[in-house]
Design a protein around this motif. Structure first.
Motif, PDB file in Angstrom:
ATOM      1  N   HIS A 411      38.601 120.481  22.556  1.00 52.24           N
ATOM      2  CA  HIS A 411      38.915 120.639  21.207  1.00 52.24           C
ATOM      3  C   HIS A 411      39.711 122.047  21.348  1.00 52.24           C
ATOM      4  O   HIS A 411      39.848 122.790  22.428  1.00 52.24           O
ATOM      5  N   VAL A 412      39.877 122.712  20.011  1.00 51.26           N
ATOM      6  CA  VAL A 412      40.738 123.701  20.148  1.00 51.26           C
ATOM      7  C   VAL A 412      40.311 124.882  18.899  1.00 51.26           C
ATOM      8  O   VAL A 412      39.572 124.441  17.841  1.00 51.26           O
ATOM      9  N   GLU A 413      40.181 126.041  19.268  1.00 52.22           N
ATOM     10  CA  GLU A 413      39.884 127.187  18.438  1.00 52.22           C
ATOM     11  C   GLU A 413      41.134 128.031  18.130  1.00 52.22           C
ATOM     12  O   GLU A 413      42.032 128.001  19.374  1.00 52.22           O
ATOM     13  N   PHE A 414      41.337 128.705  17.125  1.00 52.43           N
ATOM     14  CA  PHE A 414      42.471 129.403  17.168  1.00 52.43           C
ATOM     15  C   PHE A 414      41.878 130.858  16.644  1.00 52.43           C
ATOM     16  O   PHE A 414      41.027 131.455  16.036  1.00 52.43           O
ATOM     17  N   GLN A 466      48.523 118.231  21.165  1.00 52.41           N
ATOM     18  CA  GLN A 466      48.268 117.345  20.012  1.00 52.41           C
ATOM     19  C   GLN A 466      47.302 117.586  18.858  1.00 52.41           C
ATOM     20  O   GLN A 466      47.712 117.731  17.566  1.00 52.41           O
ATOM     21  N   LYS A 467      45.974 118.232  19.503  1.00 50.39           N
ATOM     22  CA  LYS A 467      45.169 118.781  18.492  1.00 50.39           C
ATOM     23  C   LYS A 467      45.757 119.890  17.817  1.00 50.39           C
ATOM     24  O   LYS A 467      45.491 120.156  16.600  1.00 50.39           O
ATOM     25  N   ALA A 468      46.349 120.868  18.390  1.00 50.78           N
ATOM     26  CA  ALA A 468      46.533 122.128  17.969  1.00 50.78           C
ATOM     27  C   ALA A 468      47.789 121.850  16.817  1.00 50.78           C
ATOM     28  O   ALA A 468      47.686 122.522  15.770  1.00 50.78           O
ATOM     29  N   LEU A 469      48.618 120.942  17.132  1.00 46.63           N
ATOM     30  CA  LEU A 469      49.743 120.693  16.340  1.00 46.63           C
ATOM     31  C   LEU A 469      49.157 119.760  14.891  1.00 46.63           C
ATOM     32  O   LEU A 469      49.753 120.199  13.659  1.00 46.63           O
ATOM     33  N   ALA A 470      48.059 119.123  15.140  1.00 46.78           N
ATOM     34  CA  ALA A 470      47.387 118.309  14.008  1.00 46.78           C
ATOM     35  C   ALA A 470      46.826 119.409  12.822  1.00 46.78           C
ATOM     36  O   ALA A 470      47.069 119.011  11.879  1.00 46.78           O
ATOM     37  N   GLY A 507      55.324 116.298  13.181  1.00 44.50           N
ATOM     38  CA  GLY A 507      55.331 116.684  11.938  1.00 44.50           C
ATOM     39  C   GLY A 507      55.272 118.143  11.524  1.00 44.50           C
ATOM     40  O   GLY A 507      55.578 118.563  10.330  1.00 44.50           O
ATOM     41  N   VAL A 508      55.316 119.106  12.546  1.00 47.56           N
ATOM     42  CA  VAL A 508      55.350 120.532  12.515  1.00 47.56           C
ATOM     43  C   VAL A 508      56.701 120.934  12.858  1.00 47.56           C
ATOM     44  O   VAL A 508      57.332 120.350  14.019  1.00 47.56           O
ATOM     45  N   ALA A 633      39.193 125.119  13.424  1.00 51.57           N
ATOM     46  CA  ALA A 633      40.373 124.769  12.735  1.00 51.57           C
ATOM     47  C   ALA A 633      39.839 124.683  11.164  1.00 51.57           C
ATOM     48  O   ALA A 633      40.642 125.255  10.270  1.00 51.57           O
ATOM     49  N   ASP A 634      38.653 124.359  10.836  1.00 50.54           N
ATOM     50  CA  ASP A 634      38.270 124.403   9.604  1.00 50.54           C
ATOM     51  C   ASP A 634      38.073 125.856   8.844  1.00 50.54           C
ATOM     52  O   ASP A 634      38.454 126.007   7.515  1.00 50.54           O
ATOM     53  N   ARG A 635      38.039 126.650   9.596  1.00 47.34           N
ATOM     54  CA  ARG A 635      37.575 128.064   9.202  1.00 47.34           C
ATOM     55  C   ARG A 635      39.079 129.042   8.788  1.00 47.34           C
ATOM     56  O   ARG A 635      39.122 129.862   8.392  1.00 47.34           O
TER      57      ARG A 635
END
Length: 650
Positions: A411-414, A466-470, A507-508, A633-635
Motif C-alpha cells: 500500500h502507499v502512504e503520502f 497504480q495505487k498512488a494514482l488511484a 485518469g490523472v 490516503a484517507d487523511r
C-alpha cells in the motif's frame, strides 16, 4: 620408441634418421645371418683364413653401428646432426657392401654348385635388404645394389669358368639386371612416398602449431579486457575458481575484492569516451601496480574492477590494501590537458571466513561495496559476521517478497511537499509500505533495499504506481503526485512503457505527476536512462532528481533529463544542527536551481532549528516530519482541508 606417428614432428632428415634407426636391428640380424650362412657353407671348402677372418672384422663394426644408432634414437638429434650422420652412414654402407661382396666373390673360387647357389641367394637377399632396408640412403643404396649385381655377375662368370655353367649365363644376367631395375623402381617409389608422407605430416604439424597458436591467442583475447589489457570478467571467475580449489587443498586463506570508481560516469559523459577510455586504462595500470605484491586485478565491466588476494583472509590486511588502492586512485591524473580526480570504494569478502564459494565471494564483496558507497564513498569495507546476519535477514525478506501476494500486501502512504512561505502543499510524495502475511509490517528501508539489490523492485513499482494514482485521482486538480523510480525501472524500455500505460489508464493528468529517480542511479547509464525517461516526459509527466548533493552535483544531468525539480539528500537537512557547512551547501544548490528555473526541495526537515538555518535559502520547497509525517490516503483530504482553513484564518 619412435613410431610412424612421431614423424609428423620431424623434418625430412630427422624422419629418415628415425626410420633407419628403427629398422637397424633387423638389418643387423640379416647381416649376421648372411655372414653365418656364407661362412658355414665354405668351412669344408675354403681355408679357415678365407671364411673366418672377414666376419671377425665386420661383426664388431656392425655391432658398433647398432649401439651408436640405438643410443641416438631418443631423442632424435637435430636436422643438421641427422644429415651428417646419414652422409657418414652412406659412405660406410658403400665401402662395407663393397668389401662384403668382394669377399663373397673371392670365396666362389673354392665353390661348388651348392655353395654357388648359396652365394647367389645371399647376394640376392643382400640386394633386397639394401634396396628396401636402406632406401632412405637413396644414392648409397643404389650404388650398393649395383655392387651386389656386379658380384652376382662375377660369381656367375667364375662359376662358368670353374663349373662350366655358361649355357645359363645370358638368362642369369637378364634376370639379375631386370630384377634389379624392378626392385630399384619399387624402392624409389617407396622413397618418394615416404618423402611425401613426411613432408605432408610436417606441413600438417606446422599448420597444427599455427592453429594451436591461434587457439591460444583466441583464448587470451577471450580472457583479456581489450581496453585495459588486464583480465576480464570471464577470466576473473575462472581464476577465482582455480584459486578457491587451491585454497581448499592447502588450507590457506583467499580474499576477493570489488572496486567501483566514483565520478567516472560524469567524466565520461562530459569529456567523451576517448578521455574515459584513457582514464580507465590509467586506473587499471594503477590497480595492477598496487596489487602486484598481493594478487591479480580484473576489469568486470564499465568502471568496476575486481582483484583476488592470495594467501590471506585477515581483515586488517585487507583494509590496509583497500586504503592503499583508494589513496592511489584518488591521485590526480592528467589527460589531454584535463586534471581529473576520481574516488573509489572497495568491498572485500574472504574464504573460508565469510564465504564458501566463488558466488558467495562475489555477492558478499558486492554487498559491502554497496555499503561502502552508501556510507559516504571512499571507504574500504570488509564483509564481517554482522553483515552475514543482515544478508540472512535480507534473504528472509527476499523470499517473502517472492512468495507474497503483493497486490494485497503493498500500500502507499503520502507525505506533503510544501512551500513554507505560502504554507501551501504543492504535491504529495507516494511512499511504499508493505505488510507481509508472514513477516508483518516491514520497514521500507529494509524491503526496498532488498528489492533494489535483487531487481524485485520492478514487480513492486507498477503495483505501487497504480495505487498512488488511484488516490491522486480524488485530489484537487492543482495538487500533484511525486513517485519514486529505481534504476531497474528505467534501464529497460519495456518497463518504462508499462509505466506510461498505467499513467494513461489512471485518469490523472500526466502534468500532475513527477517521477523521481536518484542521481546516483542515472550516473550508471546516463544515455540509456535519458532516452527511456523521455517516453515518460512525452506524456507530459515531469522528472526530478532525488538524493542530490550527497556525492556529487551532476549539473549535466539537469540538461540531459530536462528535470523540473531536484530533491536534496535528507542527510543534508538532518545534519544542519551539527554541521555548519551544510546550510551554505543547501543555499548554493538552491540558488543554482533557481537560476536554472528548477524547483529545489529540502527533504528530511524534522525540527524548527533546522528550518531556521534555511530561511535565507529561497526559493525552496520543504518536506519532512516538521510539517507532516507520512499518512494514509484517507487523511490527505483532511490535511488539505485543515491547511486551507489555516490559510484562510491568516
Amino acid at each position: 620408441m619412435t613410431t610412424q606417428d612421431d614423424f609428423q614432428a620431424y623434418s625430412f632428415e630427422q624422419a629418415r634418421f628415425a626410420s633407419i634407426a628403427k629398422g637397424w636391428k633387423a638389418l643387423y640380424v640379416a647381416l649376421c645371418a648372411v655372414l653365418a650362412a656364407v661362412s658355414i657353407v665354405h668351412i669344408p671348402l675354403a681355408p679357415w683364413w678365407a671364411w673366418g677372418l672377414f666376419p671377425i672384422f665386420l661383426v664388431p663394426k656392425a655391432a658398433l653401428w647398432l649401439l651408436m644408432w640405438r643410443g641416438r634414437t631418443d631423442p632424435v638429434p637435430s636436422t643438421a646432426e641427422c644429415a651428417r650422420a646419414l652422409r657418414i652412414l652412406s659412405i660406410e654402407v658403400v665401402f662395407c657392401v663393397g668389401a662384403f661382396v668382394t669377399w663373397q666373390v673371392w670365396l666362389s673360387l673354392w665353390g661348388t654348385p651348392t655353395s654357388i647357389v648359396v652365394l647367389v641367394l645371399c647376394m640376392g637377399g643382400e640386394l633386397v635388404f639394401i634396396l628396401f632396408g636402406l632406401f632412405h640412403l637413396r644414392v648409397a643404396s643404389i650404388v650398393a645394389a649395383i655392387m651386389c649385381v656386379a658380384g652376382l655377375i662375377l660369381t656367375g662368370v667364375l662359376a662358368d669358368s670353374i663349373l662350366g655353367a655358361g649355357t645359363y649365363m645370358g638368362g642369369f644376367v637378364i634376370l639379375t639386371v631386370g630384377g634389379l631395375s624392378g626392385l630399384a623402381y619399387i624402392a624409389h617409389q617407396h622413397y618418394v612416398d615416404f618423402r611425401q608422407l613426411v613432408l605432408s605430416r610436417h606441413s600438417l604439424a606446422q599448420k597444427s602449431e599455427r592453429i594451436q597458436a591461434l587457439q591460444e591467442e583466441t583464448l587470451r583475447i577471450a580472457n583479456t579486457d581489450m581496453l585495459t589489457e588486464i583480465g576480464n570478467r570471464r577470466s576473473c571467475f575462472h581464476q577465482l575458481e582455480k584459486a578457491l580449489a587451491n585454497s581448499r587443498r592447502t588450507g590457506r586463506g583467499l580474499s576477493f575484492g570489488i572496486i567501483d570508481l566514483d565520478g567516472f560516469k560524469g567524466v565520461n559523459d562530459t569529456h567523451g569516451h576517448l578521455v574515459g577510455d584513457r582514464l580507465l586504462t590509467a586506473m587499471a595500470e594503477r590497480l595492477r601496480q598496487n596489487m602486484a605484491a598481493h594478487g591479480e586485478v580484473f576489469r568486470l565491466g564499465g568502471d568496476e574492477f575486481a582483484f583476488i588476494v592470495f594467501d590471506t583472509d585477515d581483515d586488517d590486511v585487507l583494509r590496509s590494501i583497500g586504503d592503499e588502492v583508494i589513496a592511489s586512485i584518488s591521485q590526480p591524473l592528467h589527460i589531454g590537458g584535463l586534471n581529473i580526480v576520481l574516488g573509489c570504494s572497495v568491498g572485500f569478502a574472504s574464504f573460508p571466513k565469510t564465504a564458501e564459494s566463488e558466488t558467495e565471494l562475489y555477492d558478499r564483496a558486492d554487498y559491502v561495496l554497496y555499503e561502502a558507497k552508501r556510507g559516504g564513498r571512499g571507504m574500504t569495507v570488509v564483509f564481517e559476521e554482522r553483515y552475514r546476519r543482515i544478508v540472512e535477514a535480507s534473504a528472509v525478506v527476499e523470499r517473502a517478497l517472492r512468495a507474497g501476494r503483493l497486490e494485497e500486501e503493498l500500500h502507499v502512504e503520502f507525505q506533503p511537499v510544501l512551500d513554507p512561505f505560502l504554507r501551501r502543499t504543492l504535491f504529495w510524495e507516494a511512499l511504499p509500505r508493505w505488510t507481509s502475511e508472514t513477516l508483518g509490517p516491514v520497514e521500507p528501508s529494509r524491503f526496498l533495499l532488498v528489492a533494489e539489490q535483487t531487481g524485485l523492485v520492478t514487480r513492486l513499482t507498477p503495483i505501487l504506481l497504480q495505487k498512488a494514482l488511484a488516490a491522486a485521482r480524488t485530489w484537487p486538480s492543482d495538487i500533484g503526485l511525486s513517485f519514486s523510480l529505481s534504476r531497474h525501472d528505467v534501464v529497460a524500455l519495456e518497463r518504462v512503457l508499462i509505466l506510461t500505460s498505467i499513467l494513461a489508464r489512471s485518469g490523472v493528468s500526466p502534468g500532475r505527476v513527477t517521477f523521481e529517480i536518484a542521481e546516483s542511479d542515472l550516473l550508471k547509464d546516463t544515455e540509456r536512462a535519458a532516452s527511456h525517461l523521455r517516453h515518460l516526459q512525452a506524456t507530459g509527466a515531469h522528472v526530478a532528481l532525488k538524493q542530490v548533493g550527497v556525492a556529487q552535483l551532476s549539473v549535466h544531468l539537469f540538461k540531459s533529463f530536462g528535470v523540473t525539480a531536484i530533491k536534496l539528500d535528507p542527510s543534508l537537512a538532518r545534519d544542519l544542527a551539527h554541521s555548519a557547512a551544510n546550510a551554505p551547501i543547501i543555499r548554493s544548490i538552491a540558488a543554482l536551481a533557481s537560476e536554472l528555473s528548477i524547483r529545489c526541495i529540502v527533504d528530511g526537515l524534522e525540527t524548527r532549528e533546522q528550518f531556521d538555518r534555511l530561511r535565507s535559502a529561497k526559493p525552496v520547497l520543504v518536506q519532512g516530519d516538521l510539517y507532516a509525517a507520512p499518512m494514509n490516503a484517507d487523511r490527505v483530504h483532511e490535511f488539505l482541508a485543515g491547511e486551507r482553513r489555516e490559510v484562510a484564518a491568516g
